[in-house]
Design a protein around this motif. Structure first.
Motif, PDB file in Angstrom:
ATOM      1  N   SER A 107       0.828  -1.211   0.000  1.00 16.12           N
ATOM      2  CA  SER A 107       0.000   0.000   0.000  1.00 16.12           C
ATOM      3  C   SER A 107       0.860   1.258   0.000  1.00 16.12           C
ATOM      4  O   SER A 107       0.523   2.265  -0.633  1.00 16.12           O
ATOM      5  CB  SER A 107      -0.960   0.000   1.200  1.00 16.12           C
ATOM      6  OG  SER A 107      -0.258   0.192   2.419  1.00 16.12           O
ATOM      7  N   MET A 108       1.994   1.209   0.705  1.00 14.88           N
ATOM      8  CA  MET A 108       2.889   2.372   0.719  1.00 14.88           C
ATOM      9  C   MET A 108       3.487   2.606  -0.660  1.00 14.88           C
ATOM     10  O   MET A 108       3.486   3.725  -1.178  1.00 14.88           O
ATOM     11  CB  MET A 108       3.996   2.164   1.761  1.00 14.88           C
ATOM     12  CG  MET A 108       4.852   3.414   2.026  1.00 14.88           C
ATOM     13  SD  MET A 108       6.213   3.661   0.858  1.00 14.88           S
ATOM     14  CE  MET A 108       7.284   2.291   1.319  1.00 14.88           C
ATOM     15  N   PHE A 109       3.989   1.537  -1.298  1.00 14.69           N
ATOM     16  CA  PHE A 109       4.547   1.690  -2.644  1.00 14.69           C
ATOM     17  C   PHE A 109       3.478   2.170  -3.623  1.00 14.69           C
ATOM     18  O   PHE A 109       3.745   3.010  -4.482  1.00 14.69           O
ATOM     19  CB  PHE A 109       5.165   0.375  -3.120  1.00 14.69           C
ATOM     20  CG  PHE A 109       6.487   0.046  -2.491  1.00 14.69           C
ATOM     21  CD1 PHE A 109       7.557   0.920  -2.590  1.00 14.69           C
ATOM     22  CD2 PHE A 109       6.671  -1.140  -1.794  1.00 14.69           C
ATOM     23  CE1 PHE A 109       8.793   0.622  -2.020  1.00 14.69           C
ATOM     24  CE2 PHE A 109       7.901  -1.455  -1.218  1.00 14.69           C
ATOM     25  CZ  PHE A 109       8.953  -0.571  -1.335  1.00 14.69           C
ATOM     26  N   ASN A 110       2.258   1.632  -3.494  1.00 17.38           N
ATOM     27  CA  ASN A 110       1.184   2.080  -4.372  1.00 17.38           C
ATOM     28  C   ASN A 110       0.902   3.568  -4.184  1.00 17.38           C
ATOM     29  O   ASN A 110       0.624   4.290  -5.147  1.00 17.38           O
ATOM     30  CB  ASN A 110      -0.095   1.282  -4.110  1.00 17.38           C
ATOM     31  CG  ASN A 110      -0.026  -0.135  -4.643  1.00 17.38           C
ATOM     32  OD1 ASN A 110       0.833  -0.459  -5.460  1.00 17.38           O
ATOM     33  ND2 ASN A 110      -0.921  -0.993  -4.169  1.00 17.38           N
ATOM     34  N   HIS A 111       0.987   4.030  -2.950  1.00 16.01           N
ATOM     35  CA  HIS A 111       0.731   5.446  -2.667  1.00 16.01           C
ATOM     36  C   HIS A 111       1.735   6.344  -3.369  1.00 16.01           C
ATOM     37  O   HIS A 111       1.401   7.493  -3.730  1.00 16.01           O
ATOM     38  CB  HIS A 111       0.774   5.691  -1.155  1.00 16.01           C
ATOM     39  CG  HIS A 111       0.672   7.136  -0.777  1.00 16.01           C
ATOM     40  ND1 HIS A 111      -0.475   7.885  -0.969  1.00 16.01           N
ATOM     41  CD2 HIS A 111       1.598   7.987  -0.243  1.00 16.01           C
ATOM     42  CE1 HIS A 111      -0.259   9.127  -0.557  1.00 16.01           C
ATOM     43  NE2 HIS A 111       0.989   9.213  -0.113  1.00 16.01           N
ATOM     44  N   LEU A 112       2.938   5.859  -3.599  1.00 14.64           N
ATOM     45  CA  LEU A 112       3.955   6.687  -4.253  1.00 14.64           C
ATOM     46  C   LEU A 112       3.545   7.103  -5.659  1.00 14.64           C
ATOM     47  O   LEU A 112       4.041   8.107  -6.174  1.00 14.64           O
ATOM     48  CB  LEU A 112       5.298   5.949  -4.281  1.00 14.64           C
ATOM     49  CG  LEU A 112       5.914   5.611  -2.917  1.00 14.64           C
ATOM     50  CD1 LEU A 112       7.245   4.899  -3.100  1.00 14.64           C
ATOM     51  CD2 LEU A 112       6.069   6.857  -2.052  1.00 14.64           C
ATOM     52  N   ASP A 113       2.635   6.345  -6.285  1.00 19.72           N
ATOM     53  CA  ASP A 113       2.112   6.751  -7.590  1.00 19.72           C
ATOM     54  C   ASP A 113       1.383   8.089  -7.515  1.00 19.72           C
ATOM     55  O   ASP A 113       1.263   8.790  -8.519  1.00 19.72           O
ATOM     56  CB  ASP A 113       1.135   5.704  -8.131  1.00 19.72           C
ATOM     57  CG  ASP A 113       1.848   4.519  -8.757  1.00 19.72           C
ATOM     58  OD1 ASP A 113       3.093   4.550  -8.835  1.00 19.72           O
ATOM     59  OD2 ASP A 113       1.166   3.558  -9.155  1.00 19.72           O
ATOM     60  N   ASN A 114       0.883   8.431  -6.332  1.00 12.59           N
ATOM     61  CA  ASN A 114       0.111   9.664  -6.161  1.00 12.59           C
ATOM     62  C   ASN A 114       0.956  10.816  -5.630  1.00 12.59           C
ATOM     63  O   ASN A 114       0.438  11.919  -5.418  1.00 12.59           O
ATOM     64  CB  ASN A 114      -1.053   9.415  -5.195  1.00 12.59           C
ATOM     65  CG  ASN A 114      -1.977   8.324  -5.670  1.00 12.59           C
ATOM     66  OD1 ASN A 114      -2.364   8.300  -6.834  1.00 12.59           O
ATOM     67  ND2 ASN A 114      -2.318   7.404  -4.781  1.00 12.59           N
ATOM     68  N   VAL A 115       2.242  10.563  -5.394  1.00 10.69           N
ATOM     69  CA  VAL A 115       3.132  11.596  -4.865  1.00 10.69           C
ATOM     70  C   VAL A 115       3.850  12.267  -6.029  1.00 10.69           C
ATOM     71  O   VAL A 115       4.446  11.586  -6.863  1.00 10.69           O
ATOM     72  CB  VAL A 115       4.169  10.977  -3.894  1.00 10.69           C
ATOM     73  CG1 VAL A 115       5.173  12.030  -3.433  1.00 10.69           C
ATOM     74  CG2 VAL A 115       3.457  10.357  -2.693  1.00 10.69           C
ATOM     75  N   PRO A 116       3.794  13.587  -6.131  1.00 12.78           N
ATOM     76  CA  PRO A 116       4.516  14.272  -7.215  1.00 12.78           C
ATOM     77  C   PRO A 116       5.992  13.893  -7.234  1.00 12.78           C
ATOM     78  O   PRO A 116       6.615  13.687  -6.189  1.00 12.78           O
ATOM     79  CB  PRO A 116       4.320  15.758  -6.882  1.00 12.78           C
ATOM     80  CG  PRO A 116       3.036  15.799  -6.107  1.00 12.78           C
ATOM     81  CD  PRO A 116       3.028  14.528  -5.293  1.00 12.78           C
ATOM     82  N   ALA A 117       6.547  13.822  -8.428  1.00 13.84           N
ATOM     83  CA  ALA A 117       7.887  13.269  -8.605  1.00 13.84           C
ATOM     84  C   ALA A 117       8.971  14.061  -7.898  1.00 13.84           C
ATOM     85  O   ALA A 117      10.012  13.518  -7.554  1.00 13.84           O
ATOM     86  CB  ALA A 117       8.211  13.172 -10.093  1.00 13.84           C
TER      87      ALA A 117
END
Length: 246
Positions: free
Chosen positions: A82-92
């Protein structure tokens, strides 16, 4: 956003993932995470926070009103997913500060392959290890060194435990320390925040203040400013490393 678009965005410009651990409970991991979030945010570095302790989430408690903050279970594979998946929503361009709970060290090893895969998408990992004075902390840190490059790792001695750092002589005289320093590892200290300002921040669930709060007496504010100066002095190398990678 498609996976291909996300990969392109991450590879072009990405802040680091800063994993704050130490395996032992009560050594100051969450306090270090809060200090780091405060220091980076005050410097204008875009931040996202991930709190891996679902039972006692300090980052969420103190910073969710200011910064993008999520919780996950760092003691489980599903939680890390879930944490890694959340990184998709974090600006680069954001740095991501991850606060790990006690006992999460084994999960760091289990997640080493995914952390490397995350680096392949352009997000390098910085490890921050908050230590205890005893032999166990040195031994567990040596285990971390197997998956964490020394040049992107900081060993933190907490002055709340021992303001003189005299009790950390096991670390200071260890072969592990000698190898770590020789390979470019960082040593930083976490200054002690005196009781009164510590309790005022904790009781009001505040982030660390950038300006004097209205209900703080002058002496308490001056004490806090001394702590702030000590943090900036003691942790300058770690802040600089993160800034260079943002």
């Amino acid at each position: 956003m498609t996976t291909k678009q996300f990969q392109s965005q991450r590879t072009c410009a990405a802040g680091p993932l800063v994993a704050i651990g130490g395996d032992k409970g009560g050594v100051g991991k969450s306090f270090q995470a809060r200090v780091l979030a405060w220091q980076l945010h005050s410097r204008g570095i875009p931040l996202a926070l991930c709190d891996g302790d679902e039972r006692n989430a300090h980052l969420e408690r103190h910073y969710s009103s200011q910064l993008n903050t999520v919780r996950f279970d760092a003691r489980s594979e599903a939680g890390w997913t879930s944490m890694f998946n959340h990184l998709d929503n974090v600006p680069a361009d954001h740095a991501v500060v991850v606060d790990l709970p006690a006992g999460a060290g084994c999960m760091l090893h289990q997640e080493a392959a995914r952390l490397i895969a995350n680096e392949d998408l352009g997000m390098p990992t910085i490890h921050v290890w908050v230590a205890t004075p005893g032999e166990d902390s040195v031994r567990l840190f040596r285990d971390l060194m197997a998956i964490a490059p020394a040049s992107r790792t900081a060993f933190v001695t907490n002055k709340h435990i021992d303001e003189s750092l005299g009790r950390f002589d096991i670390w200071m005289n260890s072969r592990t320390r000698a190898e770590f320093v020789a390979e470019g590892g960082l040593e930083v200290a976490l200054p002690k925040l005196p009781e009164r300002p510590h309790d005022m921040i904790a009781n009001q669930r505040l982030p660390f203040p950038s300006e004097r709060p209205a209900n703080w007496l002058r002496g308490d504010w001056f004490t806090f400013l001394s702590f702030k100066a000590a943090v900036e002095r003691e942790q300058a190398s770690l802040i600089r490393l993160i800034q260079e990678m943002c």
